[in-house]
Design an enzyme around this catalytic site. Structure first.
Site, mmCIF file in Angstrom:
data_model
loop_
_atom_site.group_PDB
_atom_site.id
_atom_site.type_symbol
_atom_site.label_atom_id
_atom_site.label_comp_id
_atom_site.label_asym_id
_atom_site.label_seq_id
_atom_site.Cartn_x
_atom_site.Cartn_y
_atom_site.Cartn_z
ATOM 1 N NE ARG A 134 17.696 42.219 -48.941
ATOM 2 C CZ ARG A 134 16.247 43.052 -49.416
ATOM 3 N NH1 ARG A 134 16.646 43.378 -50.409
ATOM 4 N NH2 ARG A 134 15.517 43.223 -48.509
ATOM 5 C CG ASN B 41 14.356 37.732 -41.600
ATOM 6 O OD1 ASN B 41 13.897 38.778 -41.297
ATOM 7 N ND2 ASN B 41 15.624 37.207 -40.854
ATOM 8 C CG ASP C 229 16.767 43.762 -34.971
ATOM 9 O OD1 ASP C 229 17.499 43.889 -35.258
ATOM 10 O OD2 ASP C 229 15.232 43.185 -35.443
ATOM 11 N NE ARG D 70 20.313 39.849 -31.938
ATOM 12 C CZ ARG D 70 20.135 39.163 -32.771
ATOM 13 N NH1 ARG D 70 19.057 40.216 -33.543
ATOM 14 N NH2 ARG D 70 19.773 38.137 -32.702
ATOM 15 C CG HIS E 28 14.704 42.136 -38.914
ATOM 16 N ND1 HIS E 28 15.659 42.049 -37.177
ATOM 17 C CD2 HIS E 28 15.061 40.741 -39.037
ATOM 18 C CE1 HIS E 28 15.890 40.389 -37.196
ATOM 19 N NE2 HIS E 28 16.439 40.345 -38.272
#
Length: 309
Positions: free
Chosen positions: A88, A120, A148, A151, A175
């Site tokens: 990452r 992201n 989110d 959702r 997120h």
């Protein structure tokens, strides 16, 4: 002369072009500009999108980074995709490079331009872009946990058979994996969701997990997600352009935590007006605190110069 309202989308991939199509149909802007270093892709997207422009009065064209610097809203979807086996941190460093190049290419941005990041990890990249560009914090925002939260509302609405517009619930923090559904504040017409739907702790946990994992399911099935984020960006853009004073769960600067994080914020034509002062339970507060640590550390590492080999 009255300048046409325009939006510049940097990154003409599947997310950028889907956002462009939503914005065309929303009709909030006279002009949608697609900006990408891959000119061939950009040309193709603009030609394809212009085939749909007869449905609205919105023009779509190829734009330059200079055009973007003068747009009402700049939406940055450009970001590196994770390579197999890539850490990452490495991915983050590649994304910082891209953001630096975008900021340099745009130069000085008009004083009314609002920048929205969709790439992201969005909370970290929003903070990084604000630091690189020096644009005031109220005008640099990220899509955060807006999707989110939608959702979560959709799932509650489906289970309890109540219109989604009457479900008030949100996801905050970061997120991705370090997010938390705020059940302490979730309600339907002033009644707590758990009380209204006779939901127990297990039900709530399941709903929150389904919300968090939905993206993974979509990615497993079709490779990536773009319709949900397209709808979120369209709704947010309308709210900004029409100064609607709406509340959206975005990556915003939090004075309390000393970093960007996803939080419900009042937004108008000049950007973020204020963060909503929610009261959280201790367990919720802890997750938000953890998210803040990850974001701070991520942003600091991302901006640290690479060690000389």
């Amino acid at each position: 002369i009255d300048m046409p309202h325009n939006v510049a989308i940097i990154g003409a991939g599947s997310v950028g072009s889907t956002i462009a199509s939503f914005l065309m149909w929303e009709g909030v802007f006279e002009e949608v500009l697609m900006v990408d270093i891959d000119m061939e892709l950009c040309k193709g997207q603009v030609m394809d999108l212009s085939d749909a422009s007869f449905l609205t009065d919105t023009a779509v064209r190829i734009g330059s980074f200079q055009d973007a610097a003068n747009a009402d809203i700049v939406i940055i979807t450009a970001g590196a995709k994770q390579r197999k086996g890539e850490t990452r941190e490495k991915l983050l460093k590649r994304n910082v490079k891209i953001l630096r190049a975008i900021s340099n290419a745009m130069g000085t941005v008009s004083e009314n331009t609002i920048v929205l990041l969709v790439a992201n990890p969005v909370d970290i990249l929003t903070q990084v872009f604000q630091e690189i560009s020096g644009i005031p914090r109220t005008r640099v925002i990220g899509s955060g946990t807006f999707l989110d939260s939608m959702r979560l509302r959709t799932e509650i609405s489906r289970r309890l058979d109540v219109a989604v517009s009457h479900v008030h619930a949100c996801v905050v923090g970061m997120h991705g994996d370090c997010q938390v559904a705020l059940w302490s504040n979730a309600q339907i017409a002033g009644v707590s969701v758990s009380e209204y739907g006779k939901l127990n702790g297990k039900d709530l946990k399941q709903i929150a997990e389904d919300t968090r994992d939905k993206a993974y399911k979509i990615i497993r099935a079709k490779g990536s997600t773009y319709y949900g984020i397209g709808a979120c960006v369209a709704k947010l853009s309308r709210g900004i352009m029409q100064d609607r004073r709406g509340v959206f769960q975005l990556s915003v600067w939090s004075e309390k935590h000393g970093c960007y994080l996803s939080w419900p914020s009042l937004v108008g034509s000049k950007g973020v007006i204020k963060l909503i002062p929610l009261k959280l339970k201790n367990s919720e507060e802890q997750i938000v605190g953890r998210a803040a640590q990850i974001i701070k550390k991520g942003a600091a590492e991302a901006l640290r110069p690479a060690a000389k080999m």
